[in-house]
Design an enzyme around this catalytic site. Structure first.
Site, PDB file in Angstrom:
ATOM      1  N   HIS B  37     -13.573   2.468  -1.391  1.00 21.01           N
ATOM      2  CA  HIS B  37     -13.435   1.946  -2.753  1.00 21.01           C
ATOM      3  C   HIS B  37     -14.483   0.878  -3.045  1.00 21.01           C
ATOM      4  O   HIS B  37     -15.074   0.851  -4.113  1.00 21.01           O
ATOM      5  CB  HIS B  37     -12.018   1.391  -2.983  1.00 21.01           C
ATOM      6  CG  HIS B  37     -11.061   2.418  -3.472  1.00 21.01           C
ATOM      7  ND1 HIS B  37     -10.511   3.362  -2.643  1.00 21.01           N
ATOM      8  CD2 HIS B  37     -10.592   2.687  -4.718  1.00 21.01           C
ATOM      9  CE1 HIS B  37      -9.719   4.153  -3.354  1.00 21.01           C
ATOM     10  NE2 HIS B  37      -9.755   3.772  -4.620  1.00 21.01           N
ATOM     11  N   LYS B 102       1.199   4.731  -1.109  1.00 22.18           N
ATOM     12  CA  LYS B 102       2.593   4.274  -0.961  1.00 22.18           C
ATOM     13  C   LYS B 102       2.612   2.781  -1.225  1.00 22.18           C
ATOM     14  O   LYS B 102       1.646   2.076  -0.961  1.00 22.18           O
ATOM     15  CB  LYS B 102       3.139   4.604   0.431  1.00 22.18           C
ATOM     16  CG  LYS B 102       2.222   4.167   1.576  1.00 22.18           C
ATOM     17  CD  LYS B 102       2.893   3.342   2.593  1.00 22.18           C
ATOM     18  CE  LYS B 102       1.967   2.970   3.735  1.00 22.18           C
ATOM     19  NZ  LYS B 102       2.254   1.658   4.312  1.00 22.18           N
TER      20      LYS B 102
END
Lengths: 279, 183
Positions: B37, B102
């Site tokens: 990222h 999650k």
């Protein structure tokens, strides 16, 4: 005095990191079965069934139970009548870790904290050595994932916070962690010691088998109360809501300074992997 | 409810999803976690090309274990998503449609999900071996030197996920926990 080659320890560690990552321990399997009976949420029940199926598959295909195969946390209980020969024990343990993670197709997760460059070895292992009487060596390997570790906390309370302050801190740490540490979790709590010792106590508390009774009656009742409060939070498996948020709460305590009241909470994920042997 | 969903997502098929829905993803998704990222955002800042088309894409937050010989991939469950919160809104503004991970997301990410009509899915953490069976092809397409954090193009078949934050910004973690909390 018994001589023991560090190469034997290296080889044991190599095998143990693989074994621990593929084969779920019996205490966790049993805890999942108990949780399935207790759980009321259909979503959470389905997740427990997935956990069980995953255990079976990981073991059969020699795959990591979780892709986060952890930092290798290693406790070495070293008999004081053992003379370790053939080199540096820490280097031997790290060689065992690197070989095991490489041969076992396990993920290597250690990196430089600033550049984030993966070291490609999964070393250094986190090694805790404790001397014990006798001439045996006990090794415990506990691969510890990053997600649950990140949700852990330590606080140096003023003594006036008391037991109530400590318990609120534990429950609040679990509540704030919510779904992040992959519940159902195991909660290791350290109380006392000093800054570094209390974190160690919380970690070591995770080694006690799930479902075992604390030999200290006072700590046993603290564990029961924390367990009850945490499971009332409603977080449930993977944080989607349910009755079973934690499988166990283990508390370890040591004396502390008259000025201090250290409390640490080490959170362990549902993929609680551990393996021990005696040499 | 249960839905099959094809990825990449080029239509408005996400808008029918509600929190708690179980979705089976089919098609192509991309892996990216922490370091990937950062690299994607650095590339955007420097005006370089993205390694895959962000518009319509689904990103899976995962760093798999290495594949054994003859296998597609190793264990491949989700990692905790909040660590990508700093970067996600930028990608959502470029048309990222789905994120699979999650754990909790920040308010900024939730606002961006609503603004861009995207969805946040959770996969089950701790069942990496099981999830690996839904991945039929895996290929590193960028940042190979990041090892487990490299960007992979995954072909998935019936990849199971639960809608946690829907296009309306509703959050299953809040509602699910509320239901079972004992005050």
């Amino acid at each position: 005095m018994r001589s023991l080659s560090v190469e034997i320890i290296e080889d044991a560690v190599r095998k143990m990191v693989m074994d621990a990552n593929y084969n779920a321990p019996e205490d966790v399997k049993k805890a999942f079965d108990i949780a399935l009976e207790k759980e009321e949420s259909e979503v959470a029940k389905k997740i427990f069934l997935e956990f069980k199926e995953n255990h079976k598959l990981a073991s059969e295909e020699k795959l990591g139970i979780c892709q986060d195969t952890g930092l290798a946390v290693i406790f070495l209980f070293l008999g004081q009548d053992v003379h370790l020969v053939d080199g540096d024990i820490y280097e031997a343990i790290n060689r065992g870790v690197e070989k095991g993670y490489t041969e076992g197709y396990l993920r290597k997760s250690t990196c430089d904290p600033f550049t984030r460059k993966n070291l490609g070895t999964n070393t250094p292992a986190i090694v805790h050595i404790k001397f014990i009487p006798g001439d045996k060596v006990k090794i415990v390997v506990m691969p510890k994932g990053g997600g649950a570790e990140n949700m852990s906390a330590l606080k140096m309370f003023a003594p006036s916070a008391g037991l109530e302050g400590a318990m609120d801190f534990v429950v609040e740490t679990v509540r704030k962690a919510g779904p992040n540490p992959c519940p159902p979790t195991i909660i290791g709590v350290g109380i006392g010691g000093n800054f570094e010792r209390v974190a160690f106590l919380a970690k070591r508390a995770l080694l006690r088998p799930i479902g075992s009774k604390n030999p200290d009656e006072r700590l046993g009742s603290i564990e029961s109360e924390l367990f009850e409060r945490i499971n009332k939070l409603g977080i449930g498996a993977m944080g989607l809501g349910g009755r079973v948020t934690s499988l166990a709460v283990h508390v370890e305590l040591e004396p502390c300074h008259i000025a201090s009241f250290p409390v640490a909470v080490n959170i362990e994920c549902n993929a609680h992997r551990h393996k021990s042997i005696e040499l | 409810m249960e839905f099959n969903l094809n990825a990449p997502i080029k239509d408005n098929s996400l808008e029918k999803l509600n929190i708690g829905d179980r979705v089976y993803l089919n098609g192509v998704i991309y892996t990216a976690r922490d370091s990937a990222h950062k690299r994607l955002i650095d590339a955007l800042d420097e005006g370089r090309d993205m390694p895959f088309e962000i518009a319509g894409s689904v990103i899976y937050y995962v760093g798999p274990t290495p594949a054994r010989p003859g296998k597609v991939i190793g264990s491949a469950g989700p990692t905790t998503s909040y660590r990508m919160d700093k970067y996600a809104p930028r990608l959502l503004d470029l048309g990222l449609k789905g994120m699979i991970g999650k754990g909790n997301r920040s308010d900024d990410v939730i606002s961006s999900i609503v603004k861009n009509k995207a969805v946040y899915f959770a996969a089950t953490g701790g069942v990496g071996a099981l999830i690996s069976k839904c991945i039929v092809k895996s290929e590193v397409i960028a940042f190979e030197e990041l090892g487990p954090e490299a960007i992979r193009r995954l072909e998935v078949k019936n990849f199971p996920a639960i809608v946690v934050i829907d296009t309306f910004g509703k959050n299953l973690y809040e509602e699910g926990i509320q239901k079972y909390r004992i005050a």
